[in-house]
Design a protein around this motif. Structure first.
Motif, PDB file in Angstrom:
ATOM      1  N   SER A  94      12.815  -7.977  -2.356  1.00 38.31           N
ATOM      2  CA  SER A  94      11.613  -7.201  -2.675  1.00 38.31           C
ATOM      3  C   SER A  94      11.572  -5.892  -1.909  1.00 38.31           C
ATOM      4  CB  SER A  94      10.363  -8.030  -2.346  1.00 38.31           C
ATOM      5  OG  SER A  94      10.346  -8.377  -0.964  1.00 38.31           O
ATOM      6  N   VAL A  95      12.328  -5.798  -0.797  1.00 34.56           N
ATOM      7  CA  VAL A  95      12.337  -4.563  -0.017  1.00 34.56           C
ATOM      8  C   VAL A  95      13.097  -3.471  -0.746  1.00 34.56           C
ATOM      9  CG1 VAL A  95      12.988  -3.567   2.214  1.00 34.56           C
ATOM     10  CG2 VAL A  95      12.164  -5.920   2.079  1.00 34.56           C
ATOM     11  N   ALA A  96      14.124  -3.859  -1.521  1.00 35.36           N
ATOM     12  CA  ALA A  96      14.979  -2.886  -2.206  1.00 35.36           C
ATOM     13  C   ALA A  96      14.556  -2.647  -3.646  1.00 35.36           C
ATOM     14  CB  ALA A  96      16.429  -3.369  -2.164  1.00 35.36           C
ATOM     15  N   CYS A  97      13.305  -2.912  -3.983  1.00 36.89           N
ATOM     16  CA  CYS A  97      12.827  -2.694  -5.351  1.00 36.89           C
ATOM     17  C   CYS A  97      12.829  -1.201  -5.670  1.00 36.89           C
ATOM     18  CB  CYS A  97      11.412  -3.241  -5.511  1.00 36.89           C
ATOM     19  SG  CYS A  97      11.366  -5.025  -5.699  1.00 36.89           S
ATOM     20  N   PRO A  98      13.029  -0.832  -6.907  1.00 38.18           N
ATOM     21  CA  PRO A  98      12.990   0.593  -7.255  1.00 38.18           C
ATOM     22  C   PRO A  98      11.581   1.154  -7.149  1.00 38.18           C
ATOM     23  CG  PRO A  98      13.185  -0.760  -9.221  1.00 38.18           C
ATOM     24  CD  PRO A  98      13.347  -1.676  -8.055  1.00 38.18           C
ATOM     25  N   ASN A  99      11.499   2.465  -7.174  1.00 41.68           N
ATOM     26  CA  ASN A  99      10.203   3.132  -7.124  1.00 41.68           C
ATOM     27  C   ASN A  99       9.429   2.861  -8.406  1.00 41.68           C
ATOM     28  OD1 ASN A  99      10.911   4.330  -4.619  1.00 41.68           O
ATOM     29  ND2 ASN A  99      12.039   5.921  -5.697  1.00 41.68           N
ATOM     30  N   LYS A 100       8.128   2.741  -8.275  1.00 40.19           N
ATOM     31  CA  LYS A 100       7.261   2.452  -9.410  1.00 40.19           C
ATOM     32  C   LYS A 100       6.010   3.313  -9.334  1.00 40.19           C
ATOM     33  CE  LYS A 100       8.774  -2.362  -9.633  1.00 40.19           C
ATOM     34  NZ  LYS A 100       8.375  -3.784  -9.544  1.00 40.19           N
ATOM     35  N   VAL A 101       5.327   3.417 -10.473  1.00 43.92           N
ATOM     36  CA  VAL A 101       4.100   4.198 -10.564  1.00 43.92           C
ATOM     37  C   VAL A 101       2.932   3.234 -10.701  1.00 43.92           C
ATOM     38  CG1 VAL A 101       2.849   5.963 -11.844  1.00 43.92           C
ATOM     39  CG2 VAL A 101       5.346   6.112 -11.633  1.00 43.92           C
ATOM     40  N   TYR A 102       2.020   3.271  -9.727  1.00 44.76           N
ATOM     41  CA  TYR A 102       0.822   2.438  -9.746  1.00 44.76           C
ATOM     42  C   TYR A 102      -0.413   3.324  -9.616  1.00 44.76           C
ATOM     43  CZ  TYR A 102       3.891  -1.550  -8.674  1.00 44.76           C
ATOM     44  OH  TYR A 102       4.874  -2.501  -8.703  1.00 44.76           O
ATOM     45  N   ALA A 103      -1.510   2.905 -10.227  1.00 45.99           N
ATOM     46  CA  ALA A 103      -2.796   3.560 -10.021  1.00 45.99           C
ATOM     47  C   ALA A 103      -3.426   2.964  -8.764  1.00 45.99           C
ATOM     48  CB  ALA A 103      -3.705   3.367 -11.225  1.00 45.99           C
ATOM     49  N   PRO A 104      -3.769   3.749  -7.754  1.00 47.92           N
ATOM     50  CA  PRO A 104      -4.261   3.191  -6.481  1.00 47.92           C
ATOM     51  C   PRO A 104      -5.495   2.309  -6.636  1.00 47.92           C
ATOM     52  CG  PRO A 104      -3.712   5.510  -6.230  1.00 47.92           C
ATOM     53  CD  PRO A 104      -3.615   5.213  -7.692  1.00 47.92           C
ATOM     54  N   LYS A 105      -6.418   2.668  -7.519  1.00 46.76           N
ATOM     55  CA  LYS A 105      -7.641   1.875  -7.645  1.00 46.76           C
ATOM     56  C   LYS A 105      -7.346   0.473  -8.172  1.00 46.76           C
ATOM     57  CE  LYS A 105      -8.743   3.714 -12.248  1.00 46.76           C
ATOM     58  NZ  LYS A 105      -9.789   4.383 -13.078  1.00 46.76           N
ATOM     59  N   HIS A 106      -6.370   0.332  -9.042  1.00 45.60           N
ATOM     60  CA  HIS A 106      -6.024  -0.987  -9.562  1.00 45.60           C
ATOM     61  C   HIS A 106      -5.274  -1.814  -8.521  1.00 45.60           C
ATOM     62  CE1 HIS A 106      -7.454   0.096 -13.512  1.00 45.60           C
ATOM     63  NE2 HIS A 106      -6.654   1.148 -13.559  1.00 45.60           N
ATOM     64  N   VAL A 107      -4.463  -1.166  -7.680  1.00 43.40           N
ATOM     65  CA  VAL A 107      -3.775  -1.885  -6.608  1.00 43.40           C
ATOM     66  C   VAL A 107      -4.788  -2.407  -5.590  1.00 43.40           C
ATOM     67  CG1 VAL A 107      -2.056  -1.700  -4.774  1.00 43.40           C
ATOM     68  CG2 VAL A 107      -1.677  -0.539  -6.942  1.00 43.40           C
ATOM     69  N   GLN A 108      -5.776  -1.596  -5.249  1.00 48.09           N
ATOM     70  CA  GLN A 108      -6.812  -2.039  -4.321  1.00 48.09           C
ATOM     71  C   GLN A 108      -7.597  -3.214  -4.886  1.00 48.09           C
ATOM     72  OE1 GLN A 108      -9.179   1.439  -3.540  1.00 48.09           O
ATOM     73  NE2 GLN A 108      -7.514   2.534  -2.505  1.00 48.09           N
ATOM     74  N   SER A 109      -7.923  -3.147  -6.160  1.00 43.90           N
ATOM     75  CA  SER A 109      -8.643  -4.251  -6.793  1.00 43.90           C
ATOM     76  C   SER A 109      -7.815  -5.525  -6.801  1.00 43.90           C
ATOM     77  CB  SER A 109      -9.032  -3.853  -8.221  1.00 43.90           C
ATOM     78  OG  SER A 109      -9.647  -4.932  -8.895  1.00 43.90           O
ATOM     79  N   LEU A 110      -6.513  -5.396  -7.022  1.00 45.50           N
ATOM     80  CA  LEU A 110      -5.630  -6.559  -7.047  1.00 45.50           C
ATOM     81  C   LEU A 110      -5.625  -7.266  -5.690  1.00 45.50           C
ATOM     82  CD1 LEU A 110      -3.271  -8.346  -8.058  1.00 45.50           C
ATOM     83  CD2 LEU A 110      -1.739  -6.449  -7.502  1.00 45.50           C
ATOM     84  N   PHE A 111      -5.386  -6.529  -4.617  1.00 44.79           N
ATOM     85  CA  PHE A 111      -5.272  -7.157  -3.307  1.00 44.79           C
ATOM     86  C   PHE A 111      -6.621  -7.652  -2.788  1.00 44.79           C
ATOM     87  CE2 PHE A 111      -1.106  -5.207  -3.232  1.00 44.79           C
ATOM     88  CZ  PHE A 111      -0.364  -6.097  -2.480  1.00 44.79           C
ATOM     89  N   ASN A 112      -7.686  -6.888  -2.991  1.00 44.09           N
ATOM     90  CA  ASN A 112      -8.996  -7.313  -2.486  1.00 44.09           C
ATOM     91  C   ASN A 112      -9.479  -8.586  -3.174  1.00 44.09           C
ATOM     92  OD1 ASN A 112      -9.103  -5.126  -0.744  1.00 44.09           O
ATOM     93  ND2 ASN A 112     -10.173  -3.818  -2.236  1.00 44.09           N
ATOM     94  N   SER A 113      -9.262  -8.684  -4.489  1.00 44.49           N
ATOM     95  CA  SER A 113      -9.727  -9.859  -5.225  1.00 44.49           C
ATOM     96  C   SER A 113      -8.879 -11.090  -4.914  1.00 44.49           C
ATOM     97  CB  SER A 113      -9.709  -9.578  -6.733  1.00 44.49           C
ATOM     98  OG  SER A 113     -10.544  -8.484  -7.059  1.00 44.49           O
ATOM     99  N   GLU A 114      -7.569 -10.918  -4.888  1.00 45.56           N
ATOM    100  CA  GLU A 114      -6.696 -12.078  -4.731  1.00 45.56           C
ATOM    101  C   GLU A 114      -6.627 -12.566  -3.282  1.00 45.56           C
ATOM    102  OE1 GLU A 114      -5.639 -13.722  -7.225  1.00 45.56           O
ATOM    103  OE2 GLU A 114      -6.522 -12.221  -8.554  1.00 45.56           O
ATOM    104  N   ARG A 115      -6.926 -11.726  -2.326  1.00 47.25           N
ATOM    105  CA  ARG A 115      -6.984 -12.208  -0.940  1.00 47.25           C
ATOM    106  C   ARG A 115      -8.143 -13.172  -0.759  1.00 47.25           C
ATOM    107  NH1 ARG A 115      -6.838  -7.415   3.302  1.00 47.25           N
ATOM    108  NH2 ARG A 115      -7.262  -9.224   4.634  1.00 47.25           N
ATOM    109  N   ARG A 116      -9.280 -12.876  -1.394  1.00 43.72           N
ATOM    110  CA  ARG A 116     -10.422 -13.799  -1.320  1.00 43.72           C
ATOM    111  C   ARG A 116     -10.091 -15.114  -2.031  1.00 43.72           C
ATOM    112  NH1 ARG A 116     -13.059  -9.015  -3.245  1.00 43.72           N
ATOM    113  NH2 ARG A 116     -13.922  -7.779  -1.520  1.00 43.72           N
ATOM    114  N   LYS A 117      -9.463 -15.019  -3.197  1.00 45.60           N
ATOM    115  CA  LYS A 117      -9.114 -16.233  -3.933  1.00 45.60           C
ATOM    116  C   LYS A 117      -8.088 -17.065  -3.166  1.00 45.60           C
ATOM    117  CE  LYS A 117     -10.014 -14.211  -8.485  1.00 45.60           C
ATOM    118  NZ  LYS A 117      -9.436 -13.869  -9.804  1.00 45.60           N
ATOM    119  N   HIS A 118      -7.190 -16.395  -2.474  1.00 44.69           N
ATOM    120  CA  HIS A 118      -6.196 -17.121  -1.683  1.00 44.69           C
ATOM    121  C   HIS A 118      -6.848 -17.867  -0.532  1.00 44.69           C
ATOM    122  CE1 HIS A 118      -2.964 -17.170   1.564  1.00 44.69           C
ATOM    123  NE2 HIS A 118      -2.511 -18.000   0.633  1.00 44.69           N
ATOM    124  N   THR A 119      -7.843 -17.272   0.090  1.00 44.70           N
ATOM    125  CA  THR A 119      -8.558 -17.939   1.185  1.00 44.70           C
ATOM    126  C   THR A 119      -9.308 -19.159   0.676  1.00 44.70           C
ATOM    127  OG1 THR A 119      -8.787 -15.812   2.315  1.00 44.70           O
ATOM    128  CG2 THR A 119     -10.227 -17.605   3.034  1.00 44.70           C
TER     129      THR A 119
END
Length: 328
Positions: A94-119
């Motif tokens: 996963s460290v050597a993955c190629p560069n990708k284009v992400y929208a920052p607001k969707h990445v923030q929503s992904l991590f904030n929501s799934e961290r709570r669900k993981h807990t």
């Protein structure tokens, strides 16, 4: 049916069962089986020479097109060397993955929501949530991603890390970035192939050529309709301005036109007429200082359908007849 051993091995004194193949300064050998007369070429020779027929038979053709009398086998799998093993390990990391284009607001929503669900899923787990790179989904130049825990078996749902174009049509919505890329390519001399080359050089996974072409066809149609509507509005506004300015005939407009051909006008000694086979003709107004384009014409003499219909006595005027793609 038995076949004789190649005469070349007798003449040049090579080891029985091997026939030399000259590739510049290096000799490649063909491994044969004397019992069944099977031939197994090296991978490089197989890629360059062997063709597969419609019924699945592997053959090599002579200069005159006749098949060579050989029963060809596929090359054996090559043993991985140290470099190949390191490359394979790097591609799975996963460290050597190629560069990708992400929208920052969707990445923030992904991590904030799934961290709570993981807990809530496992409060005692202190593992990190990482992208599930083995199950990611590509959509043109954008991605759908999900998270998974490195310690427990928690896996999140998929998130779209891109903006979409809202439409009233059924089916998956188009990614806004894919549409924007095609809008930019239309106004530039860069083709889809050149754009894919740029992405690969930038270590980014490029979209498929067929997917980019489908998006380009949709965007080109919308851009064409938009340009027609804009030029119609310009002509309507010119008539209104002529009326307000007190011109004697409000519908008359001073215009100038220029044409551009795909072939040069010189060095056309084979024909006394215009040497160009494709033309783009633009017309702009001279009533105002803006000199806005009010009309556009494209002509194409490379239409095989029109030529066939004209041979049948049907009068065709390209490119405005149906059933034929208009190319510029």
């Amino acid at each position: 049916m038995t076949r004789k051993r190649s005469k070349m091995s007798k003449t040049h004194g090579f080891k029985k069962g091997y026939v030399p193949w000259n590739k510049g300064k290096k000799l490649e050998f063909i491994e044969t089986s004397k019992k069944n007369q099977f031939y197994r070429h090296s991978q490089s020779v197989f890629d360059r020479r062997v063709r597969q027929s419609s019924n699945g038979v592997l053959t090599i053709e002579n200069v005159d097109g006749t098949p060579v009398e050989q029963v060809i086998l596929r090359p054996k799998p090559q043993n991985l060397d140290v470099v190949d093993k390191y490359i394979q390990a790097a591609n799975n990391s996963s460290v050597a993955c190629p560069n990708k284009v992400y929208a920052p607001k969707h990445v923030q929503s992904l991590f904030n929501s799934e961290r709570r669900k993981h807990t809530l899923y496992n409060s005692d787990c202190d593992g990190d949530l990482n992208f599930d790179v083995e199950n990611e989904k590509q959509w043109g130049c954008v991605w759908r991603e999900r998270l998974k825990c490195q310690e427990c078996d928690f896996v999140s749902k998929y998130y779209r890390l891109y903006d979409v174009v809202e439409t009233n049509k059924r089916g998956p919505k188009s990614a806004k970035l894919n549409i924007q890329i095609q809008c930019g390519l239309i106004t530039s001399p860069i083709s889809n192939k050149n754009f894919r080359d740029i992405l690969m050089i930038s270590n980014m996974s490029p979209p498929s050529s067929s997917g980019m072409q489908k998006t380009a066809n949709k965007v080109a149609k919308e851009v064409e309709e938009l340009n027609k509507a804009i030029m119609q509005d310009i002509r309507r506004n010119l008539v209104e301005e002529n009326k307000l300015c007190g011109l004697s005939n409000q519908k008359l407009v001073r215009v100038e036109s220029d044409c551009r051909y795909n072939n040069p006008l010189i060095n056309s000694g084979t024909t006394p007429f215009q040497a160009g086979t494709q033309v783009v003709c633009t017309m702009s107004e001279n009533n105002t200082l803006a000199k806005q384009i009010v009309s556009l014409f494209t002509g194409n003499k490379l239409c095989s359908v029109a030529t066939r219909l004209r041979g049948k006595g049907i009068q065709i005027i390209c490119p405005n007849h149906g059933g034929v793609a208009q190319q510029i």
